[in-house]
Design a protein around this motif. Structure first.
Motif, PDB file in Angstrom:
ATOM      1  N   CYS A   1       0.827  -1.218   0.000  1.00 21.78           N
ATOM      2  CA  CYS A   1       0.000   0.000   0.000  1.00 21.78           C
ATOM      3  C   CYS A   1       0.858   1.263   0.000  1.00 21.78           C
ATOM      4  CB  CYS A   1      -0.913   0.014   1.215  1.00 21.78           C
ATOM      5  SG  CYS A   1      -1.969  -1.442   1.351  1.00 21.78           S
ATOM      6  N   VAL A   2       1.828   1.298   0.886  1.00 28.02           N
ATOM      7  CA  VAL A   2       2.683   2.485   1.010  1.00 28.02           C
ATOM      8  C   VAL A   2       3.501   2.694  -0.263  1.00 28.02           C
ATOM      9  CG1 VAL A   2       4.643   3.472   2.271  1.00 28.02           C
ATOM     10  CG2 VAL A   2       2.780   2.393   3.532  1.00 28.02           C
ATOM     11  N   SER A   3       3.962   1.601  -0.857  1.00 28.32           N
ATOM     12  CA  SER A   3       4.845   1.735  -2.025  1.00 28.32           C
ATOM     13  C   SER A   3       4.173   2.421  -3.202  1.00 28.32           C
ATOM     14  CB  SER A   3       5.379   0.366  -2.452  1.00 28.32           C
ATOM     15  OG  SER A   3       4.348  -0.455  -2.957  1.00 28.32           O
ATOM     16  N   ILE A   4       2.868   2.289  -3.337  1.00 27.50           N
ATOM     17  CA  ILE A   4       2.165   2.969  -4.432  1.00 27.50           C
ATOM     18  C   ILE A   4       2.326   4.479  -4.304  1.00 27.50           C
ATOM     19  CG2 ILE A   4      -0.124   3.489  -5.377  1.00 27.50           C
ATOM     20  CD1 ILE A   4      -0.913   0.612  -4.560  1.00 27.50           C
ATOM     21  N   TRP A   5       2.114   4.978  -3.090  1.00 20.54           N
ATOM     22  CA  TRP A   5       2.195   6.418  -2.851  1.00 20.54           C
ATOM     23  C   TRP A   5       3.627   6.919  -2.927  1.00 20.54           C
ATOM     24  CZ3 TRP A   5      -2.327   8.545  -3.340  1.00 20.54           C
ATOM     25  CH2 TRP A   5      -3.445   7.769  -3.096  1.00 20.54           C
ATOM     26  N   VAL A   6       4.540   6.159  -2.369  1.00 18.61           N
ATOM     27  CA  VAL A   6       5.956   6.539  -2.426  1.00 18.61           C
ATOM     28  C   VAL A   6       6.435   6.530  -3.875  1.00 18.61           C
ATOM     29  CG1 VAL A   6       8.295   5.890  -1.733  1.00 18.61           C
ATOM     30  CG2 VAL A   6       6.429   5.755  -0.074  1.00 18.61           C
ATOM     31  N   ALA A   7       6.058   5.492  -4.627  1.00 18.90           N
ATOM     32  CA  ALA A   7       6.467   5.396  -6.032  1.00 18.90           C
ATOM     33  C   ALA A   7       5.924   6.558  -6.849  1.00 18.90           C
ATOM     34  CB  ALA A   7       6.011   4.079  -6.633  1.00 18.90           C
ATOM     35  N   GLY A   8       4.705   6.974  -6.571  1.00 19.17           N
ATOM     36  CA  GLY A   8       4.146   8.122  -7.287  1.00 19.17           C
ATOM     37  C   GLY A   8       4.957   9.379  -7.062  1.00 19.17           C
ATOM     38  N   ALA A   9       5.322   9.624  -5.819  1.00 18.50           N
ATOM     39  CA  ALA A   9       6.116  10.819  -5.497  1.00 18.50           C
ATOM     40  C   ALA A   9       7.521  10.721  -6.075  1.00 18.50           C
ATOM     41  CB  ALA A   9       6.176  11.006  -3.981  1.00 18.50           C
ATOM     42  N   VAL A  10       8.158   9.562  -5.928  1.00 16.49           N
ATOM     43  CA  VAL A  10       9.527   9.396  -6.438  1.00 16.49           C
ATOM     44  C   VAL A  10       9.545   9.457  -7.961  1.00 16.49           C
ATOM     45  CG1 VAL A  10      11.482   7.790  -6.601  1.00 16.49           C
ATOM     46  CG2 VAL A  10      10.362   8.168  -4.400  1.00 16.49           C
ATOM     47  N   THR A  11       8.556   8.876  -8.615  1.00 24.28           N
ATOM     48  CA  THR A  11       8.508   8.924 -10.078  1.00 24.28           C
ATOM     49  C   THR A  11       8.368  10.357 -10.579  1.00 24.28           C
ATOM     50  OG1 THR A  11       7.556   6.716 -10.205  1.00 24.28           O
ATOM     51  CG2 THR A  11       7.249   8.136 -12.122  1.00 24.28           C
ATOM     52  N   ALA A  12       7.501  11.120  -9.948  1.00 21.51           N
ATOM     53  CA  ALA A  12       7.348  12.529 -10.344  1.00 21.51           C
ATOM     54  C   ALA A  12       8.659  13.289 -10.137  1.00 21.51           C
ATOM     55  CB  ALA A  12       6.224  13.182  -9.536  1.00 21.51           C
ATOM     56  N   LEU A  13       9.302  13.064  -9.006  1.00 25.94           N
ATOM     57  CA  LEU A  13      10.574  13.737  -8.733  1.00 25.94           C
ATOM     58  C   LEU A  13      11.653  13.288  -9.713  1.00 25.94           C
ATOM     59  CD1 LEU A  13      11.999  15.737  -6.887  1.00 25.94           C
ATOM     60  CD2 LEU A  13      12.525  13.822  -5.356  1.00 25.94           C
ATOM     61  N   ALA A  14      11.707  11.993 -10.021  1.00 30.80           N
ATOM     62  CA  ALA A  14      12.706  11.479 -10.961  1.00 30.80           C
ATOM     63  C   ALA A  14      12.474  12.028 -12.365  1.00 30.80           C
ATOM     64  CB  ALA A  14      12.669   9.954 -10.980  1.00 30.80           C
ATOM     65  N   TYR A  15      11.235  12.145 -12.757  1.00 30.05           N
ATOM     66  CA  TYR A  15      10.914  12.704 -14.068  1.00 30.05           C
ATOM     67  C   TYR A  15      11.364  14.161 -14.156  1.00 30.05           C
ATOM     68  CZ  TYR A  15       8.272  14.165 -18.155  1.00 30.05           C
ATOM     69  OH  TYR A  15       7.918  14.669 -19.371  1.00 30.05           O
ATOM     70  N   TRP A  16      11.140  14.883 -13.080  1.00 26.13           N
ATOM     71  CA  TRP A  16      11.453  16.306 -13.043  1.00 26.13           C
ATOM     72  C   TRP A  16      12.943  16.562 -12.849  1.00 26.13           C
ATOM     73  CZ3 TRP A  16      12.576  19.346  -8.451  1.00 26.13           C
ATOM     74  CH2 TRP A  16      12.631  20.715  -8.708  1.00 26.13           C
ATOM     75  N   ALA A  17      13.608  15.789 -11.985  1.00 28.96           N
ATOM     76  CA  ALA A  17      14.989  16.095 -11.604  1.00 28.96           C
ATOM     77  C   ALA A  17      15.911  14.884 -11.656  1.00 28.96           C
ATOM     78  CB  ALA A  17      15.005  16.688 -10.202  1.00 28.96           C
ATOM     79  N   GLY A  18      15.543  13.848 -12.379  1.00 27.85           N
ATOM     80  CA  GLY A  18      16.312  12.613 -12.388  1.00 27.85           C
ATOM     81  C   GLY A  18      17.748  12.730 -12.842  1.00 27.85           C
ATOM     82  N   GLU A  19      18.024  13.666 -13.695  1.00 28.79           N
ATOM     83  CA  GLU A  19      19.396  13.829 -14.192  1.00 28.79           C
ATOM     84  C   GLU A  19      20.220  14.806 -13.352  1.00 28.79           C
ATOM     85  OE1 GLU A  19      20.521  11.773 -16.468  1.00 28.79           O
ATOM     86  OE2 GLU A  19      18.508  10.939 -16.711  1.00 28.79           O
TER      87      GLU A  19
END
Length: 95
Positions: free
Chosen positions: A52-70
């Motif tokens: 359950c928690v991983s869905i929410w964490v993954a959403g936040a991390v994916t957005a951050l990685a998309y925005w600032a991954g490099e």
């Protein structure tokens, strides 16, 4: 998203999820949720369920990685969390 950013994001999600659902340092958070909503409530279940928690964490991390991954700061932080998670896995496996 590069393979590097994806793998670092994966490790970051694993470590943050583990911290929230299992680590003693986050036990106070889990206790507060259970005290407020009850031990058998959905919020109490949510904060202890890795799936359950991983869905929410993954959403936040994916957005951050998309925005600032490099960005160096993202990769440094994600590397730290990924290495922490892998070290925990190795320690459990080797013990």
């Amino acid at each position: 998203m590069s393979v590097l950013v994806f793998l670092l994001s994966l490790g970051t999600v694993c470590r943050i999820t583990r911290f929230l659902t299992k680590d003693a340092l986050a036990a106070g958070l889990r206790s507060r949720v259970a005290d407020r909503f009850g031990d058998d409530s959905r919020p109490a279940y949510l904060i202890t369920c890795g799936w359950c928690v991983s869905i929410w964490v993954a959403g936040a991390v994916t957005a951050l990685a998309y925005w600032a991954g490099e960005e160096t700061w993202f990769q440094a932080g994600a590397t730290l969390l990924t290495l922490s998670y892998l070290t925990g896995l190795a320690a459990n496996w080797l013990d």
